[in-house]
Design an enzyme around this catalytic site. Sequence first.
Site, PDB file in Angstrom:
ATOM      1  N   PRO A  80       0.859  -1.190   0.000  1.00  0.00           N
ATOM      2  CA  PRO A  80       0.000   0.000   0.000  1.00  0.00           C
ATOM      3  C   PRO A  80       0.895   1.240   0.000  1.00  0.00           C
ATOM      4  O   PRO A  80       1.293   1.745   1.052  1.00  0.00           O
ATOM      5  CB  PRO A  80      -0.796  -0.139   1.303  1.00  0.00           C
ATOM      6  CG  PRO A  80       0.008  -1.040   2.167  1.00  0.00           C
ATOM      7  CD  PRO A  80       0.895  -1.864   1.293  1.00  0.00           C
ATOM      8  N   ASP A 108       5.811   2.739   2.264  1.00  0.00           N
ATOM      9  CA  ASP A 108       4.887   1.635   2.553  1.00  0.00           C
ATOM     10  C   ASP A 108       4.032   2.034   3.756  1.00  0.00           C
ATOM     11  O   ASP A 108       4.532   2.163   4.880  1.00  0.00           O
ATOM     12  CB  ASP A 108       5.725   0.369   2.852  1.00  0.00           C
ATOM     13  CG  ASP A 108       4.869  -0.870   3.033  1.00  0.00           C
ATOM     14  OD1 ASP A 108       3.689  -0.730   3.409  1.00  0.00           O
ATOM     15  OD2 ASP A 108       5.404  -1.976   2.826  1.00  0.00           O
ATOM     16  N   HIS A 109       2.738   2.208   3.509  1.00  0.00           N
ATOM     17  CA  HIS A 109       1.851   2.728   4.564  1.00  0.00           C
ATOM     18  C   HIS A 109       1.656   1.717   5.702  1.00  0.00           C
ATOM     19  O   HIS A 109       1.158   2.070   6.767  1.00  0.00           O
ATOM     20  CB  HIS A 109       0.494   3.125   3.961  1.00  0.00           C
ATOM     21  CG  HIS A 109      -0.158   4.268   4.679  1.00  0.00           C
ATOM     22  ND1 HIS A 109       0.103   4.578   5.995  1.00  0.00           N
ATOM     23  CD2 HIS A 109      -1.053   5.200   4.250  1.00  0.00           C
ATOM     24  CE1 HIS A 109      -0.615   5.627   6.355  1.00  0.00           C
ATOM     25  NE2 HIS A 109      -1.316   6.033   5.322  1.00  0.00           N
ATOM     26  N   ARG A 110       2.042   0.478   5.495  1.00  0.00           N
ATOM     27  CA  ARG A 110       1.953  -0.486   6.602  1.00  0.00           C
ATOM     28  C   ARG A 110       2.995  -0.177   7.659  1.00  0.00           C
ATOM     29  O   ARG A 110       2.851  -0.524   8.827  1.00  0.00           O
ATOM     30  CB  ARG A 110       2.189  -1.918   6.084  1.00  0.00           C
ATOM     31  CG  ARG A 110       1.106  -2.420   5.163  1.00  0.00           C
ATOM     32  CD  ARG A 110       1.506  -3.741   4.539  1.00  0.00           C
ATOM     33  NE  ARG A 110       2.702  -3.621   3.709  1.00  0.00           N
ATOM     34  CZ  ARG A 110       3.280  -4.623   3.073  1.00  0.00           C
ATOM     35  NH1 ARG A 110       2.764  -5.833   3.184  1.00  0.00           N
ATOM     36  NH2 ARG A 110       4.352  -4.449   2.327  1.00  0.00           N
TER      37      ARG A 110
END
Length: 546
Positions: free
Chosen positions: A344, A518-520
């Site tokens: 994401p 990476d939005h995680r």
Amino acid sequence: MAIVEVKVPDIGDFDEVTVIELMVKVGDTVKAEQSLITVESDKASMEIPSSAAGVVKEIKVALGGKVKEGSLVLLLETAGVAPVAATAPVQAAAPAPVAAAPVAVAAAASPGVSGPLEVRVPDIGDFKDVAVIELLVKVGDSVKLEQGLITVESDKASMEIPSSVAGVVKELKVKLGDKVNIGDLVAILEGVGAVAVPAAAAPAVSAPVAVTAPAASAASTPAAPAHLPGAAPVGLPHASPSVRKFARELGVPLNEVKGSGLKGRITEADVQGFTLSVMSGAVQTLAAAAQNKSASSGGDGAALGLIPWPKVDFAKFGPIERKEMSRIKKISGANLLRNAIMIPAVTNHDDADITDLEAFRVSTNKENERSSVKVTMLAFLIKACVAALKKYPEFNSSLDGDALVYKNYWHIGFAADTPNGLMVPVIKDADKKGIFQISTEMGELAKKARDGKLSPAEMSGATFTISSLGGIGGRYFTPIINAPEVAILGVCRSTTEPVWDGKAFQPRLMLPLSLTWDHRVIDGAAAARFNVYLGQILGDFRRVLL
Ligand code: CAO
């Protein structure tokens, strides 16, 4: 200088073990604790570490030879002074073996058990919080008594956790990357056969039952070692923990590598050879082959539940020419697709004022006109990124299951445009190198990339990547993260722009930055802070020293 004897340390209950791998050769420089040889009993494989740092002078064991505690492994020439008379060989202090061997116990079978049975982690010696690195079975599989269910690995050893019952796997209670300890539930089986119980006492077992080995008892269902000759399930790669780790770092599927060692054991050289074969196009990994198959059939997206890729007869509309994509494009395409789909990713765009830095770069190059090394803006960017990565360490991390692995090294990859496609050489330990050294290495690596001569090692280990289109042009773009990294910086061409200084517009040289993250792992606020800090450093490079 002193000659130090490195001997086999205390290897637990094992009497004689076989040397199955020599991990160093005469002339190699080894660090203290570096693995020297791998030995194997019928129960476990272990790496024997060096008790000292030095240069290997003589190897005293041979492949297939037997050794035991106290056997001489090799002679090392060390830089320090020997603890006893320098003329006489000195026995190094015996270190603990890298792998403590699991206890081996004969298990009796109690037949005729049915119903749900719990299989738990048995006594695995001193190991705590070991990571699950392989799932050897899946729900629905029939397993035999003592068949390996999962492989766990500490930083010292890998072990298989065997099933204490025969049956069908109903539920797996662990996943890749989980940390497990003695007593943790591994799986639930529908029992159809024997239950392993301590040899000394074989009580009748009624289902449901927790088959758990008592922590202190050696007379319990043991953890089978990962490399139990003859008992390992078919297809389990036969390799030492360090080779497994090496393969994981390179992303090499170990079960596709042919072992050249004793009994088909996979060595580090085999992993390197496999990597080279993939890079040269001689071999394709099964995953790449599957992806290519999907791509060549139009990449129809069926696996993602998408509508089919449009199939168009282009020749109907005008003349066409069909050309195979280059090997590198095919390989990088498969990686880019996975990274684009699985991560994401979000991109923040920003500008950095590099007016002063560019003036400094130009004057530095003028002063060193006669030098063959040209200092590039990308070298400054690498250095600036290292400073930002140190301030915001999650940008230098990788996801490992539910955990984040923070790396205390700063290896920066840079995208290089080559006639065959995109390649990403890596400047190792960029934090320890100056701008001249980075510029020199970058020039050498970029040349090797264009000539198709980069080695796998020169393309591996990056913790963060920069993709610079500054020499070409453009404004902003959204680079794709190079997994398992968690961020990438895209850089475009700097332009002189009017910037308001509070009183008037000033002509300033502005560098467009595009940070994809990476939005995680990273939040938007952290990404904005990273870009702001990067801009501050590029605006005033003295900040790198702070
Ligand atoms: N703004 C303005 N000018 C820039 C600049 C920037 N951000 N970055 C570089 N330049 C200038 C350089 O100063 C150089 O100018 P001179 O020839 O006058 O000295 C010129 O552009 C060419 O630079 P370069 O591209 O040869 O050197 P580099 O160090 O900037 O980059 C390398 C080296 C290997 C990264 C580059 O050649 C390359 O391959 N870039 C493409 C990367 C790529 O394809 N990324 C996309 C990945 S996603 O598909």
